[in-house]
Scaffold this motif. Structure first.
Motif, mmCIF file in Angstrom:
data_model
loop_
_atom_site.group_PDB
_atom_site.id
_atom_site.type_symbol
_atom_site.label_atom_id
_atom_site.label_comp_id
_atom_site.label_asym_id
_atom_site.label_seq_id
_atom_site.Cartn_x
_atom_site.Cartn_y
_atom_site.Cartn_z
ATOM 1 N N SER A 89 15.435 -36.566 9.019
ATOM 2 C CA SER A 89 16.447 -36.531 7.986
ATOM 3 C C SER A 89 17.928 -36.340 8.664
ATOM 4 C CB SER A 89 16.582 -35.297 6.999
ATOM 5 O OG SER A 89 16.119 -34.191 7.435
ATOM 6 N N MET A 90 17.649 -35.699 9.994
ATOM 7 C CA MET A 90 18.953 -35.653 10.617
ATOM 8 C C MET A 90 19.415 -37.147 11.236
ATOM 9 S SD MET A 90 19.081 -32.354 10.423
ATOM 10 C CE MET A 90 17.736 -31.148 10.307
ATOM 11 N N LEU A 91 18.876 -38.083 11.036
ATOM 12 C CA LEU A 91 19.213 -39.352 11.603
ATOM 13 C C LEU A 91 19.660 -40.635 10.441
ATOM 14 C CD1 LEU A 91 16.279 -39.783 14.172
ATOM 15 C CD2 LEU A 91 18.281 -38.808 14.454
ATOM 16 N N VAL A 92 19.819 -40.032 9.200
ATOM 17 C CA VAL A 92 20.119 -40.909 8.295
ATOM 18 C C VAL A 92 21.279 -40.385 7.355
ATOM 19 C CG1 VAL A 92 18.261 -40.002 6.533
ATOM 20 C CG2 VAL A 92 18.786 -42.610 6.616
ATOM 21 N N SER A 93 22.121 -41.158 6.872
ATOM 22 C CA SER A 93 23.065 -40.673 5.814
ATOM 23 C C SER A 93 22.721 -40.715 4.356
ATOM 24 C CB SER A 93 24.364 -41.480 6.149
ATOM 25 O OG SER A 93 24.201 -42.824 5.624
ATOM 26 N N LYS A 94 23.330 -40.070 3.667
ATOM 27 C CA LYS A 94 23.187 -39.949 2.309
ATOM 28 C C LYS A 94 23.487 -41.508 1.647
ATOM 29 C CE LYS A 94 25.212 -37.860 -1.990
ATOM 30 N NZ LYS A 94 26.173 -38.863 -2.133
ATOM 31 N N ALA A 95 24.659 -42.091 2.085
ATOM 32 C CA ALA A 95 24.771 -43.399 1.672
ATOM 33 C C ALA A 95 23.597 -44.336 1.969
ATOM 34 C CB ALA A 95 26.005 -43.922 2.330
ATOM 35 N N ARG A 96 22.864 -44.202 3.081
ATOM 36 C CA ARG A 96 21.962 -45.268 3.402
ATOM 37 C C ARG A 96 20.465 -45.038 2.319
ATOM 38 N NH1 ARG A 96 18.711 -48.417 3.399
ATOM 39 N NH2 ARG A 96 17.648 -49.438 5.211
ATOM 40 N N LEU A 97 20.334 -43.478 2.184
ATOM 41 C CA LEU A 97 19.343 -43.478 1.179
ATOM 42 C C LEU A 97 19.777 -44.165 -0.238
ATOM 43 C CD1 LEU A 97 18.383 -39.917 2.183
ATOM 44 C CD2 LEU A 97 17.150 -42.053 2.982
ATOM 45 N N GLU A 98 20.929 -43.753 -0.689
ATOM 46 C CA GLU A 98 21.349 -44.426 -2.046
ATOM 47 C C GLU A 98 21.177 -45.792 -2.166
ATOM 48 O OE1 GLU A 98 24.564 -40.753 -3.167
ATOM 49 O OE2 GLU A 98 25.175 -42.603 -2.104
ATOM 50 N N ARG A 99 21.141 -46.256 -1.037
ATOM 51 C CA ARG A 99 21.089 -48.104 -1.316
ATOM 52 C C ARG A 99 19.576 -48.440 -1.256
ATOM 53 N NH1 ARG A 99 24.738 -48.105 3.128
ATOM 54 N NH2 ARG A 99 23.228 -48.884 4.718
ATOM 55 N N ILE A 100 18.644 -47.552 -1.421
ATOM 56 C CA ILE A 100 17.173 -48.067 -1.317
ATOM 57 C C ILE A 100 17.042 -48.695 -2.865
ATOM 58 C CG2 ILE A 100 14.849 -47.270 -1.491
ATOM 59 C CD1 ILE A 100 15.895 -47.023 1.161
ATOM 60 N N PRO A 101 16.546 -49.819 -2.783
ATOM 61 C CA PRO A 101 16.354 -50.386 -4.267
ATOM 62 C C PRO A 101 15.524 -49.710 -5.064
ATOM 63 C CG PRO A 101 16.585 -52.093 -2.466
ATOM 64 C CD PRO A 101 16.420 -50.995 -1.868
ATOM 65 N N THR A 102 14.464 -49.107 -4.709
ATOM 66 C CA THR A 102 13.442 -48.609 -5.566
ATOM 67 C C THR A 102 13.681 -47.327 -6.195
ATOM 68 O OG1 THR A 102 12.512 -47.913 -3.518
ATOM 69 C CG2 THR A 102 11.385 -49.703 -4.803
ATOM 70 N N THR A 153 12.059 -47.214 7.746
ATOM 71 C CA THR A 153 11.174 -46.606 8.478
ATOM 72 C C THR A 153 11.494 -46.993 10.091
ATOM 73 O OG1 THR A 153 9.521 -46.186 6.917
ATOM 74 C CG2 THR A 153 8.781 -46.238 9.227
ATOM 75 N N ARG A 154 11.636 -48.182 10.054
ATOM 76 C CA ARG A 154 11.889 -49.063 11.276
ATOM 77 C C ARG A 154 13.032 -48.539 11.978
ATOM 78 N NH1 ARG A 154 9.267 -53.871 12.803
ATOM 79 N NH2 ARG A 154 11.249 -54.813 13.497
ATOM 80 N N GLU A 155 14.058 -48.516 11.180
ATOM 81 C CA GLU A 155 15.625 -47.944 11.431
ATOM 82 C C GLU A 155 15.653 -46.592 12.053
ATOM 83 O OE1 GLU A 155 18.393 -48.158 8.395
ATOM 84 O OE2 GLU A 155 17.852 -50.469 7.927
ATOM 85 N N LEU A 156 14.721 -45.872 11.164
ATOM 86 C CA LEU A 156 14.573 -44.398 12.036
ATOM 87 C C LEU A 156 13.686 -44.309 13.214
ATOM 88 C CD1 LEU A 156 13.857 -42.706 8.538
ATOM 89 C CD2 LEU A 156 15.902 -42.169 10.041
ATOM 90 N N ALA A 157 12.729 -45.087 13.222
ATOM 91 C CA ALA A 157 12.089 -45.291 14.645
ATOM 92 C C ALA A 157 12.854 -45.737 15.717
ATOM 93 C CB ALA A 157 10.806 -46.089 14.550
ATOM 94 N N ARG A 158 13.583 -46.867 15.462
ATOM 95 C CA ARG A 158 14.544 -47.174 16.236
ATOM 96 C C ARG A 158 15.531 -46.464 16.931
ATOM 97 N NH1 ARG A 158 14.515 -52.000 13.927
ATOM 98 N NH2 ARG A 158 16.626 -51.471 12.702
ATOM 99 N N ARG A 159 16.176 -45.800 15.911
ATOM 100 C CA ARG A 159 17.323 -44.684 16.074
ATOM 101 C C ARG A 159 16.712 -43.234 16.860
ATOM 102 N NH1 ARG A 159 22.053 -42.138 12.269
ATOM 103 N NH2 ARG A 159 23.306 -41.403 13.952
ATOM 104 N N PHE A 160 15.749 -43.122 16.390
ATOM 105 C CA PHE A 160 15.161 -41.625 17.382
ATOM 106 C C PHE A 160 14.612 -41.967 18.545
ATOM 107 C CE2 PHE A 160 11.549 -39.272 18.833
ATOM 108 C CZ PHE A 160 11.972 -37.828 18.325
#
Length: 339
Positions: A89-102, A153-160
Protein backbone atom coordinates in the motif's frame (compact mmCIF):
# COMPACT_ATOMS: atom_id res chain seq x y z
CA UNK A 1 -13.29 -16.08 -4.43
CA UNK A 2 -15.48 -14.22 -1.91
CA UNK A 3 -17.48 -16.58 0.34
CA UNK A 4 -21.13 -15.77 -0.29
CA UNK A 5 -22.44 -19.28 0.35
CA UNK A 6 -23.48 -21.83 -2.24
CA UNK A 7 -22.20 -21.17 -5.75
CA UNK A 8 -24.16 -20.82 -8.98
CA UNK A 9 -23.60 -21.49 -12.68
CA UNK A 10 -21.99 -18.09 -13.15
CA UNK A 11 -19.31 -18.98 -10.60
CA UNK A 12 -18.75 -22.30 -12.35
CA UNK A 13 -18.46 -20.86 -15.85
CA UNK A 14 -16.46 -17.79 -14.78
CA UNK A 15 -13.96 -19.52 -12.50
CA UNK A 16 -14.46 -23.06 -11.19
CA UNK A 17 -14.54 -24.83 -14.53
CA UNK A 18 -11.27 -23.16 -15.50
CA UNK A 19 -9.65 -24.04 -12.15
CA UNK A 20 -10.51 -27.71 -12.61
CA UNK A 21 -9.18 -27.67 -16.18
CA UNK A 22 -5.88 -26.11 -15.05
CA UNK A 23 -5.59 -28.62 -12.20
CA UNK A 24 -6.14 -31.53 -14.57
CA UNK A 25 -3.56 -30.07 -16.96
CA UNK A 26 -0.92 -30.27 -14.22
CA UNK A 27 -0.84 -26.69 -12.90
CA UNK A 28 -0.19 -26.03 -9.21
CA UNK A 29 -3.25 -24.06 -8.07
CA UNK A 30 -3.63 -21.91 -4.95
CA UNK A 31 -7.35 -21.29 -4.43
CA UNK A 32 -8.28 -18.80 -1.75
CA UNK A 33 -11.45 -18.22 0.25
CA UNK A 34 -11.34 -14.41 0.30
CA UNK A 35 -13.04 -13.79 3.64
CA UNK A 36 -11.21 -10.49 4.26
CA UNK A 37 -12.39 -9.28 0.85
CA UNK A 38 -15.91 -10.15 1.92
CA UNK A 39 -15.63 -7.48 4.62
CA UNK A 40 -15.17 -4.68 2.07
CA UNK A 41 -18.90 -4.69 1.36
CA UNK A 42 -20.30 -7.04 4.03
CA UNK A 43 -18.60 -5.96 7.25
CA UNK A 44 -21.85 -5.13 9.06
CA UNK A 45 -23.18 -8.70 9.23
CA UNK A 46 -20.68 -11.55 9.48
CA UNK A 47 -23.00 -13.96 11.30
CA UNK A 48 -23.13 -16.41 8.38
CA UNK A 49 -19.53 -16.05 7.20
CA UNK A 50 -18.24 -19.37 8.56
CA UNK A 51 -21.20 -21.27 7.12
CA UNK A 52 -20.67 -19.57 3.78
CA UNK A 53 -17.00 -20.57 3.77
CA UNK A 54 -17.91 -24.21 4.31
CA UNK A 55 -20.64 -24.11 1.65
CA UNK A 56 -18.28 -22.61 -0.89
CA UNK A 57 -15.50 -25.13 -0.28
CA UNK A 58 -18.08 -27.92 -0.56
CA UNK A 59 -19.00 -26.58 -4.00
CA UNK A 60 -15.32 -26.37 -4.97
CA UNK A 61 -14.87 -30.03 -4.11
CA UNK A 62 -18.13 -30.92 -5.83
CA UNK A 63 -16.96 -29.21 -9.02
CA UNK A 64 -13.97 -31.54 -9.16
CA UNK A 65 -11.18 -29.74 -7.35
CA UNK A 66 -8.82 -32.26 -5.78
CA UNK A 67 -7.16 -31.28 -2.47
CA UNK A 68 -4.18 -33.45 -3.36
CA UNK A 69 -3.49 -31.31 -6.42
CA UNK A 70 -4.99 -27.91 -5.54
CA UNK A 71 -4.30 -25.93 -2.36
CA UNK A 72 -7.58 -24.62 -0.91
CA UNK A 73 -7.17 -22.19 1.97
CA UNK A 74 -8.80 -19.35 3.89
CA UNK A 75 -7.25 -15.90 3.47
CA UNK A 76 -7.52 -14.83 7.12
CA UNK A 77 -5.76 -18.02 8.26
CA UNK A 78 -2.59 -16.85 6.47
CA UNK A 79 -1.67 -13.59 8.24
CA UNK A 80 1.10 -12.83 5.76
CA UNK A 81 -1.57 -11.49 3.39
CA UNK A 82 -2.27 -8.62 5.77
CA UNK A 83 1.37 -7.62 6.20
CA UNK A 84 2.17 -7.72 2.48
CA UNK A 85 -0.98 -5.70 1.82
CA UNK A 86 0.36 -3.04 4.20
CA UNK A 87 3.79 -3.00 2.55
CA UNK A 88 2.39 -2.78 -0.98
CA UNK A 89 0.00 0.00 0.00
CA UNK A 90 3.04 2.28 0.35
CA UNK A 91 3.71 1.90 -3.38
CA UNK A 92 0.39 2.99 -4.89
CA UNK A 93 -1.51 6.28 -4.91
CA UNK A 94 -5.11 6.89 -3.95
CA UNK A 95 -5.76 8.25 -7.45
CA UNK A 96 -4.53 5.00 -9.03
CA UNK A 97 -6.87 2.93 -6.89
CA UNK A 98 -9.82 5.15 -7.75
CA UNK A 99 -9.30 4.36 -11.44
CA UNK A 100 -9.96 0.62 -10.99
CA UNK A 101 -13.06 -0.02 -13.17
CA UNK A 102 -14.59 -2.67 -10.92
CA UNK A 103 -14.39 -0.31 -7.94
CA UNK A 104 -16.46 2.20 -9.87
CA UNK A 105 -18.95 -0.55 -10.79
CA UNK A 106 -19.30 -1.63 -7.17
CA UNK A 107 -19.84 1.93 -5.99
CA UNK A 108 -22.56 2.34 -8.62
CA UNK A 109 -24.24 -1.05 -8.07
CA UNK A 110 -24.30 -0.70 -4.28
CA UNK A 111 -25.53 2.89 -4.38
CA UNK A 112 -22.46 4.19 -2.55
CA UNK A 113 -20.76 7.57 -2.68
CA UNK A 114 -17.13 7.52 -3.80
CA UNK A 115 -16.25 10.06 -1.13
CA UNK A 116 -17.58 7.85 1.67
CA UNK A 117 -16.39 4.35 0.77
CA UNK A 118 -14.18 2.75 3.41
CA UNK A 119 -10.40 2.71 3.35
CA UNK A 120 -10.56 -1.09 3.16
CA UNK A 121 -12.89 -1.00 0.17
CA UNK A 122 -10.69 1.49 -1.68
CA UNK A 123 -7.62 -0.64 -1.06
CA UNK A 124 -9.06 -4.08 -1.73
CA UNK A 125 -7.25 -4.30 -5.08
CA UNK A 126 -3.94 -3.90 -3.20
CA UNK A 127 -4.93 -6.76 -0.91
CA UNK A 128 -5.80 -8.72 -4.05
CA UNK A 129 -2.31 -8.02 -5.37
CA UNK A 130 -0.83 -9.33 -2.12
CA UNK A 131 -2.98 -12.47 -2.49
CA UNK A 132 -1.39 -13.13 -5.87
CA UNK A 133 2.20 -12.05 -5.25
CA UNK A 134 2.64 -14.02 -2.01
CA UNK A 135 2.60 -17.26 -4.01
CA UNK A 136 4.78 -15.91 -6.83
CA UNK A 137 2.06 -16.89 -9.27
CA UNK A 138 3.01 -16.86 -12.93
CA UNK A 139 -0.59 -16.86 -14.19
CA UNK A 140 -3.93 -15.71 -12.78
CA UNK A 141 -7.13 -17.25 -14.22
CA UNK A 142 -9.75 -14.48 -14.31
CA UNK A 143 -12.64 -13.09 -16.31
CA UNK A 144 -12.23 -9.93 -18.37
CA UNK A 145 -13.61 -7.73 -15.59
CA UNK A 146 -10.71 -8.71 -13.33
CA UNK A 147 -7.92 -7.92 -15.80
CA UNK A 148 -7.38 -4.38 -14.36
CA UNK A 149 -6.64 -5.96 -10.97
CA UNK A 150 -3.95 -8.17 -12.46
CA UNK A 151 -2.47 -5.17 -14.24
CA UNK A 152 -2.24 -3.31 -10.91
CA UNK A 153 -0.59 -6.42 -9.43
CA UNK A 154 1.99 -6.36 -12.22
CA UNK A 155 2.63 -2.64 -11.59
CA UNK A 156 3.17 -3.22 -7.88
CA UNK A 157 5.51 -6.15 -8.50
CA UNK A 158 7.48 -4.09 -10.99
CA UNK A 159 7.73 -1.06 -8.69
CA UNK A 160 8.72 -3.16 -5.67
CA UNK A 161 11.45 -4.98 -7.58
CA UNK A 162 12.79 -1.74 -9.08
CA UNK A 163 12.78 0.09 -5.73
CA UNK A 164 14.14 -2.62 -3.43
CA UNK A 165 15.88 -5.27 -5.52
CA UNK A 166 18.65 -3.42 -7.34
CA UNK A 167 21.25 -5.47 -5.45
CA UNK A 168 19.40 -8.78 -5.31
CA UNK A 169 17.13 -11.07 -7.29
CA UNK A 170 13.57 -9.77 -7.81
CA UNK A 171 11.22 -10.84 -5.04
CA UNK A 172 8.02 -10.83 -7.09
CA UNK A 173 6.92 -12.31 -10.40
CA UNK A 174 4.80 -10.21 -12.77
CA UNK A 175 1.89 -12.60 -13.40
CA UNK A 176 0.11 -13.02 -16.71
CA UNK A 177 -3.65 -13.24 -17.20
CA UNK A 178 -5.36 -16.49 -18.16
CA UNK A 179 -8.76 -15.49 -19.52
CA UNK A 180 -11.64 -17.91 -19.15
CA UNK A 181 -13.11 -19.22 -22.44
CA UNK A 182 -16.69 -18.27 -21.54
CA UNK A 183 -16.02 -15.38 -19.20
CA UNK A 184 -19.53 -14.49 -18.05
CA UNK A 185 -22.93 -16.19 -18.04
CA UNK A 186 -25.94 -13.93 -17.69
CA UNK A 187 -28.65 -14.48 -15.12
CA UNK A 188 -31.95 -16.07 -16.12
CA UNK A 189 -33.55 -12.62 -16.50
CA UNK A 190 -30.83 -11.48 -18.91
CA UNK A 191 -29.06 -9.30 -16.38
CA UNK A 192 -25.90 -9.87 -14.37
CA UNK A 193 -26.21 -13.10 -12.38
CA UNK A 194 -26.74 -12.49 -8.67
CA UNK A 195 -28.17 -14.59 -5.85
CA UNK A 196 -29.60 -11.48 -4.23
CA UNK A 197 -31.65 -10.83 -7.38
CA UNK A 198 -32.74 -14.48 -7.59
CA UNK A 199 -31.79 -15.02 -11.25
CA UNK A 200 -29.40 -17.93 -10.67
CA UNK A 201 -29.23 -21.70 -10.85
CA UNK A 202 -27.17 -23.17 -8.03
CA UNK A 203 -24.34 -25.51 -8.87
CA UNK A 204 -25.95 -28.38 -6.95
CA UNK A 205 -29.56 -27.44 -7.68
CA UNK A 206 -32.14 -30.23 -7.51
CA UNK A 207 -33.66 -31.30 -10.88
CA UNK A 208 -37.14 -30.01 -10.02
CA UNK A 209 -35.73 -26.61 -9.11
CA UNK A 210 -33.76 -26.46 -12.36
CA UNK A 211 -36.93 -27.03 -14.37
CA UNK A 212 -38.78 -24.31 -12.46
CA UNK A 213 -35.96 -21.79 -12.80
CA UNK A 214 -35.40 -22.38 -16.52
CA UNK A 215 -39.12 -21.74 -17.14
CA UNK A 216 -38.52 -18.13 -16.07
CA UNK A 217 -35.57 -17.58 -18.42
CA UNK A 218 -35.65 -14.55 -20.73
CA UNK A 219 -36.24 -15.30 -24.42
CA UNK A 220 -37.36 -13.07 -27.29
CA UNK A 221 -40.29 -10.84 -26.24
CA UNK A 222 -41.35 -10.56 -29.91
CA UNK A 223 -41.80 -14.33 -30.26
CA UNK A 224 -45.42 -14.42 -29.10
CA UNK A 225 -46.54 -17.65 -30.80
CA UNK A 226 -44.82 -20.98 -31.15
CA UNK A 227 -44.27 -20.58 -34.91
CA UNK A 228 -43.11 -16.95 -34.80
CA UNK A 229 -39.49 -16.48 -35.90
CA UNK A 230 -37.25 -15.85 -32.88
CA UNK A 231 -34.06 -13.91 -32.30
CA UNK A 232 -31.51 -15.97 -30.37
CA UNK A 233 -28.79 -13.33 -30.80
CA UNK A 234 -28.84 -9.68 -29.61
CA UNK A 235 -30.69 -7.17 -31.78
CA UNK A 236 -29.47 -3.56 -31.42
CA UNK A 237 -32.58 -2.32 -33.25
CA UNK A 238 -34.65 -2.53 -30.07
CA UNK A 239 -32.03 -3.34 -27.44
CA UNK A 240 -32.90 -7.05 -27.30
CA UNK A 241 -29.87 -8.52 -25.43
CA UNK A 242 -30.22 -12.01 -26.88
CA UNK A 243 -32.03 -15.10 -25.65
CA UNK A 244 -30.69 -16.43 -22.35
CA UNK A 245 -31.85 -19.96 -23.19
CA UNK A 246 -29.71 -19.89 -26.35
CA UNK A 247 -26.75 -18.51 -24.38
CA UNK A 248 -26.99 -21.46 -21.97
CA UNK A 249 -27.26 -23.85 -24.94
CA UNK A 250 -24.01 -22.43 -26.34
CA UNK A 251 -22.27 -23.17 -23.05
CA UNK A 252 -23.81 -26.48 -22.00
CA UNK A 253 -24.97 -27.84 -25.38
CA UNK A 254 -22.31 -26.62 -27.78
CA UNK A 255 -22.92 -29.45 -30.27
CA UNK A 256 -26.62 -28.66 -30.57
CA UNK A 257 -26.64 -24.88 -30.11
CA UNK A 258 -26.44 -24.03 -33.81
CA UNK A 259 -29.45 -26.23 -34.57
CA UNK A 260 -31.41 -24.62 -31.71
CA UNK A 261 -30.68 -21.16 -33.10
CA UNK A 262 -31.59 -22.11 -36.67
CA UNK A 263 -34.91 -23.71 -35.69
CA UNK A 264 -35.71 -20.70 -33.50
CA UNK A 265 -35.08 -18.24 -36.35
CA UNK A 266 -37.30 -20.26 -38.69
CA UNK A 267 -40.14 -20.47 -36.19
CA UNK A 268 -39.72 -24.24 -35.92
CA UNK A 269 -38.88 -24.27 -32.20
CA UNK A 270 -41.18 -22.89 -29.52
CA UNK A 271 -39.81 -21.50 -26.28
CA UNK A 272 -41.54 -23.98 -23.96
CA UNK A 273 -40.03 -27.17 -25.46
CA UNK A 274 -36.71 -25.35 -25.87
CA UNK A 275 -36.66 -24.57 -22.15
CA UNK A 276 -37.68 -28.13 -21.34
CA UNK A 277 -34.75 -29.45 -23.37
CA UNK A 278 -32.32 -27.02 -21.73
CA UNK A 279 -33.52 -27.98 -18.25
CA UNK A 280 -32.76 -31.63 -18.99
CA UNK A 281 -29.33 -30.75 -20.38
CA UNK A 282 -28.48 -28.75 -17.25
CA UNK A 283 -29.81 -31.49 -14.96
CA UNK A 284 -27.57 -34.07 -16.67
CA UNK A 285 -24.55 -31.75 -16.67
CA UNK A 286 -24.87 -30.93 -12.97
CA UNK A 287 -25.68 -34.46 -11.76
CA UNK A 288 -22.03 -35.46 -11.07
CA UNK A 289 -21.47 -32.18 -9.18
CA UNK A 290 -24.58 -32.71 -7.10
CA UNK A 291 -23.54 -36.28 -6.26
CA UNK A 292 -20.00 -35.27 -5.24
CA UNK A 293 -21.37 -32.50 -3.04
CA UNK A 294 -23.71 -34.91 -1.25
CA UNK A 295 -20.79 -37.28 -0.67
CA UNK A 296 -18.54 -34.59 0.83
CA UNK A 297 -21.41 -33.15 2.89
CA UNK A 298 -21.77 -36.51 4.65
CA UNK A 299 -18.23 -36.12 6.02
CA UNK A 300 -17.71 -32.50 7.05
CA UNK A 301 -14.70 -33.45 9.17
CA UNK A 302 -12.96 -34.38 5.92
CA UNK A 303 -13.83 -30.94 4.47
CA UNK A 304 -12.39 -29.25 7.57
CA UNK A 305 -9.22 -31.32 7.09
CA UNK A 306 -8.97 -30.13 3.47
CA UNK A 307 -9.12 -26.49 4.61
CA UNK A 308 -6.74 -27.03 7.54
CA UNK A 309 -4.18 -28.73 5.29
CA UNK A 310 -4.56 -26.03 2.63
CA UNK A 311 -3.99 -23.30 5.22
CA UNK A 312 -0.75 -24.95 6.31
CA UNK A 313 0.52 -25.46 2.77
CA UNK A 314 -0.31 -21.87 1.81
CA UNK A 315 1.36 -20.54 4.97
CA UNK A 316 4.61 -22.37 4.17
CA UNK A 317 4.92 -20.55 0.83
CA UNK A 318 3.65 -17.20 2.07
CA UNK A 319 6.11 -17.09 4.98
CA UNK A 320 9.11 -17.48 2.68
CA UNK A 321 7.89 -14.82 0.23
CA UNK A 322 7.07 -12.30 2.93
CA UNK A 323 10.47 -12.75 4.59
CA UNK A 324 12.14 -12.07 1.22
CA UNK A 325 10.06 -8.89 0.86
CA UNK A 326 10.89 -7.77 4.40
CA UNK A 327 14.59 -8.37 3.82
CA UNK A 328 14.54 -6.40 0.56
CA UNK A 329 12.86 -3.46 2.33
CA UNK A 330 15.35 -3.52 5.21
CA UNK A 331 12.72 -4.68 7.69
CA UNK A 332 14.50 -7.84 8.80
CA UNK A 333 16.66 -7.27 11.86
CA UNK A 334 20.30 -8.30 11.52
CA UNK A 335 21.43 -11.44 13.30
CA UNK A 336 22.81 -10.69 16.76
CA UNK A 337 20.79 -7.51 17.24
CA UNK A 338 17.30 -7.32 18.74
CA UNK A 339 15.88 -10.12 16.59
Amino acid sequence: MRPTGRLHLGNYVGALENWVRLQDAGWTNYLMVADWHMLTTGFEDTSQLQDHILDMVLDWLAAGLDPARSVMFVQSAVKEHAELHLLLSMLVSKARLERIPTLKEQVRDLGLEEATISYGHLGYSVLQAADILLYRATHVPVGEDQVPHVELTRELARRFNFTYCQDRAPVFVEPDVLLTDFARLRGLDGNRMSKSVGNTILLAEEPEAIVARVKSAYTDPKKLRANDPGRPEPDPADGHPGCVVYEYHRKFNSAGAASVAERCRKGELACVPDKRELAQILTDALAPIRERRERWARDLDAVHDVIRDGNQRAREIATVTLEAARAAMGLSARAGTWA
